[in-house]
Design a protein around this motif. Structure first.
Motif, PDB file in Angstrom:
ATOM      1  N   UNK A 133       8.312   3.175  -7.283  1.00  0.00           N
ATOM      2  CA  UNK A 133       7.968   4.221  -6.328  1.00  0.00           C
ATOM      3  C   UNK A 133       6.521   4.217  -5.868  1.00  0.00           C
ATOM      4  N   UNK A 134       5.761   3.213  -6.277  1.00  0.00           N
ATOM      5  CA  UNK A 134       4.332   3.185  -5.947  1.00  0.00           C
ATOM      6  C   UNK A 134       3.955   1.990  -5.079  1.00  0.00           C
ATOM      7  N   UNK A 135       4.950   1.286  -4.556  1.00  0.00           N
ATOM      8  CA  UNK A 135       4.714   0.033  -3.839  1.00  0.00           C
ATOM      9  C   UNK A 135       3.801   0.209  -2.629  1.00  0.00           C
ATOM     10  N   UNK A 136       3.858   1.368  -1.988  1.00  0.00           N
ATOM     11  CA  UNK A 136       3.100   1.544  -0.747  1.00  0.00           C
ATOM     12  C   UNK A 136       1.873   2.444  -0.935  1.00  0.00           C
ATOM     13  N   UNK A 137       1.429   2.560  -2.169  1.00  0.00           N
ATOM     14  CA  UNK A 137       0.191   3.282  -2.466  1.00  0.00           C
ATOM     15  C   UNK A 137      -0.959   2.291  -2.580  1.00  0.00           C
ATOM     16  N   UNK A 138      -2.126   2.713  -2.125  1.00  0.00           N
ATOM     17  CA  UNK A 138      -3.321   1.884  -2.247  1.00  0.00           C
ATOM     18  C   UNK A 138      -3.958   2.103  -3.622  1.00  0.00           C
ATOM     19  N   UNK A 139      -4.864   1.198  -4.024  1.00  0.00           N
ATOM     20  CA  UNK A 139      -5.458   1.308  -5.361  1.00  0.00           C
ATOM     21  C   UNK A 139      -6.082   2.663  -5.669  1.00  0.00           C
ATOM     22  N   UNK A 140      -6.728   3.317  -4.666  1.00  0.00           N
ATOM     23  CA  UNK A 140      -7.366   4.602  -4.958  1.00  0.00           C
ATOM     24  C   UNK A 140      -6.357   5.723  -5.171  1.00  0.00           C
ATOM     25  N   UNK A 141      -5.075   5.422  -4.971  1.00  0.00           N
ATOM     26  CA  UNK A 141      -4.010   6.387  -5.222  1.00  0.00           C
ATOM     27  C   UNK A 141      -3.258   6.085  -6.518  1.00  0.00           C
ATOM     28  N   UNK A 142      -3.754   5.104  -7.267  1.00  0.00           N
ATOM     29  CA  UNK A 142      -3.096   4.673  -8.501  1.00  0.00           C
ATOM     30  C   UNK A 142      -4.002   4.923  -9.693  1.00  0.00           C
ATOM     31  N   UNK A 143      -3.399   5.115 -10.860  1.00  0.00           N
ATOM     32  CA  UNK A 143      -4.177   5.224 -12.098  1.00  0.00           C
ATOM     33  C   UNK A 143      -4.624   3.836 -12.540  1.00  0.00           C
ATOM     34  N   UNK A 144      -5.508   3.793 -13.534  1.00  0.00           N
ATOM     35  CA  UNK A 144      -5.957   2.507 -14.054  1.00  0.00           C
ATOM     36  C   UNK A 144      -4.811   1.670 -14.583  1.00  0.00           C
ATOM     37  N   UNK A 145      -3.916   2.302 -15.310  1.00  0.00           N
ATOM     38  CA  UNK A 145      -2.767   1.581 -15.843  1.00  0.00           C
ATOM     39  C   UNK A 145      -1.864   1.052 -14.747  1.00  0.00           C
ATOM     40  N   UNK A 146      -1.683   1.849 -13.688  1.00  0.00           N
ATOM     41  CA  UNK A 146      -0.860   1.393 -12.569  1.00  0.00           C
ATOM     42  C   UNK A 146      -1.515   0.224 -11.851  1.00  0.00           C
ATOM     43  N   UNK A 147      -2.840   0.278 -11.680  1.00  0.00           N
ATOM     44  CA  UNK A 147      -3.534  -0.836 -11.034  1.00  0.00           C
ATOM     45  C   UNK A 147      -3.398  -2.121 -11.854  1.00  0.00           C
ATOM     46  N   UNK A 148      -3.475  -2.002 -13.186  1.00  0.00           N
ATOM     47  CA  UNK A 148      -3.337  -3.204 -13.997  1.00  0.00           C
ATOM     48  C   UNK A 148      -1.906  -3.731 -13.950  1.00  0.00           C
ATOM     49  N   UNK A 149      -0.928  -2.851 -13.808  1.00  0.00           N
ATOM     50  CA  UNK A 149       0.454  -3.313 -13.646  1.00  0.00           C
ATOM     51  C   UNK A 149       0.620  -4.065 -12.329  1.00  0.00           C
ATOM     52  N   UNK A 150      -0.030  -3.569 -11.287  1.00  0.00           N
ATOM     53  CA  UNK A 150      -0.023  -4.302 -10.015  1.00  0.00           C
ATOM     54  C   UNK A 150      -0.628  -5.690 -10.217  1.00  0.00           C
ATOM     55  N   UNK A 151      -1.720  -5.749 -10.978  1.00  0.00           N
ATOM     56  CA  UNK A 151      -2.369  -7.031 -11.234  1.00  0.00           C
ATOM     57  C   UNK A 151      -1.457  -7.979 -12.008  1.00  0.00           C
ATOM     58  N   UNK A 152      -0.675  -7.442 -12.948  1.00  0.00           N
ATOM     59  CA  UNK A 152       0.285  -8.269 -13.690  1.00  0.00           C
ATOM     60  C   UNK A 152       1.340  -8.818 -12.737  1.00  0.00           C
ATOM     61  N   UNK A 153       1.876  -7.937 -11.873  1.00  0.00           N
ATOM     62  CA  UNK A 153       2.884  -8.380 -10.905  1.00  0.00           C
ATOM     63  C   UNK A 153       2.311  -9.448  -9.978  1.00  0.00           C
TER      64      UNK A 153
END
Length: 230
Positions: A133-153
């Protein structure tokens, strides 16, 4: 998979020579999760940079999947990094103007792959890491953990043979860090992915299959992990 033979790295600062690595030899088989530990200045980041084809050894050799990195020109090294390696950084390194799915797609776009199938792959990876549900959010709309998950993907998009992680939990709280480590552990098992992770955290290191310890540019310890922490 990885064969490092007597690798040294010497940097020059004016008239002074700084020996960052002093003859490291290391073999990492395919599918192993290797944790590299050591104090600041021990050579951890230097070793990671050499494995990532971001730098070349002063002497010795580094072979990945049978390819000798020091014999490759800049163009070949760039292609090798893009197609064979995945990177995860402590500070995420996401493009702030791009959405999560666009950040994940970026390595494929830079490689010239077509957008539509690439987006489908990126969305599937985001779902795998729990960010459907966060695919279309930019980094400033994500938590640190979510940003690192994006980095893993993003690191998994090109289906790399080797994933290099530099303090991937360094900016996360313990619970979120454990979740990111679980994702890396699962990627190793499910994709036969080789992971080399640099960390200061003994709990993070214990998630791997093996811990190599560096001090003053040389290996001072190399032991298996008998019980998984995640």
């Amino acid at each position: 998979m990885i064969e490092v033979h007597e690798a040294t790295k010497v940097y020059r600062r004016g008239r002074t020579e700084v020996r960052a690595l002093g003859g490291v030899s290391l073999t990492v088989p395919r599918g192993q999760f290797l944790s590299v530990m050591g104090p600041s200045g021990s050579g951890k980041s230097t070793l990671l940079n050499l494995l990532g084809a971001l730098d070349v050894p002063t002497s010795g050799s580094i072979r990945i999947d049978g390819q000798e990195l020091s014999r490759m020109n800049d163009t070949a090294l760039s292609t090798f990094r893009r197609e064979r390696l995945g990177f995860i950084f402590q500070f995420f390194n996401l493009m702030p103007t791009l959405t999560a799915v666009e950040n994940v797609m970026l390595p494929g776009l830079l490689a010239g792959r077509s957008s539509a199938p690439l987006q489908a792959s990126a969305e599937a990876l985001l779902e795998t890491v729990g960010l459907r549900g966060r695919a279309h959010h930019r980094p400033d709309e994500l938590s640190g953990g979510e940003m690192q998950r994006v980095a893993v993907a993003r690191a998994l998009l090109t289906q790399p043979a080797l994933l290099l992680a530099d303090e991937p939990t360094g900016n996360l709280d313990s619970r979120t860090g454990s979740e990111v480590l679980r994702l890396l552990r699962e990627a190793t098992r499910e994709r036969q992915l080789t992971v080399v992770m640099v960390t200061h955290d003994p709990r993070a290191a214990a998630v791997g299959d093996r811990i190599v310890r560096l001090a003053d540019g040389v290996i001072v310890g190399d032991e298996p992990v008998h019980e998984q922490a995640a």
